[in-house]
Design an enzyme around this catalytic site. Sequence first.
Site, short mmCIF file in Angstrom:
data_model
loop_
_atom_site.label_atom_id
_atom_site.label_comp_id
_atom_site.label_asym_id
_atom_site.label_seq_id
_atom_site.Cartn_x
_atom_site.Cartn_y
_atom_site.Cartn_z
N PRO A 180 5.33 -38.02 51.52
CA PRO A 180 5.78 -37.78 50.14
C PRO A 180 6.15 -36.31 49.89
CG PRO A 180 3.84 -39.18 50.15
CD PRO A 180 4.01 -38.67 51.55
N TYR A 181 5.38 -35.41 50.46
CA TYR A 181 5.68 -33.98 50.30
C TYR A 181 7.02 -33.63 50.95
CZ TYR A 181 5.33 -28.95 51.21
OH TYR A 181 5.59 -27.60 51.30
#
Length: 209
Positions: A124-125
């Site tokens: 996600p990052y």
Amino acid sequence: MTTLVIGANGQIGKQFCELAQQAGTPVKAMIRSEEQAPWFKERGINTVIGDLEGDFEHAFEGCDQVVFTAGSGPHTGPDKTLMIDLFGAIRTADVAKKKGLSRYIMISAMRSEAPLEAPEKMRPYMAAKFAADVHLRNSGLSYVILKPGRLTDEAASQQFANSFDEAGDNQISRANVAYALLHTVKTPSVINQEYLLLDGQRPIGDIIQ
């Protein structure tokens, strides 16, 4: 030329602000609350209160360029990654464009262009960084994107590499990232460029020029 620092209270942000103050390079540190202010005031660093999840447009007043080194941190969930690393970065670019700032300097991440190749918990990052970088490239702003490798807490060596083959590893100290960021801020002729940053054996002027 005053640089607005978004994410000034983070580990890289603090080190960069201190280096800039020592170098006589004007910065304005955006912090979330007055509780964060004493560290900066003790060092003579100007601050402004602003919230990436709320109101921060006023922080840009009197600034010529912006540095984005904010991050939701490793102990938060994907919700904060969306609001800080993605939407916060996008909003910052949009405000910088609206205000007519000369340059936007983004701290991104090595291999952010391939989120699915990252460890699962980092995806996600990396996806947020990928999308924020795309938005910045297409914003119409002059930009520099710095892509550090895995961050460590080692002291600054002030020596760099810009490829895995050259470095032999994928890491860089936060202190070295802050040093590279200062060099970039002080080199306004560098625009629309992207640089991989790793610990190495070369001076930063060989990498960012």
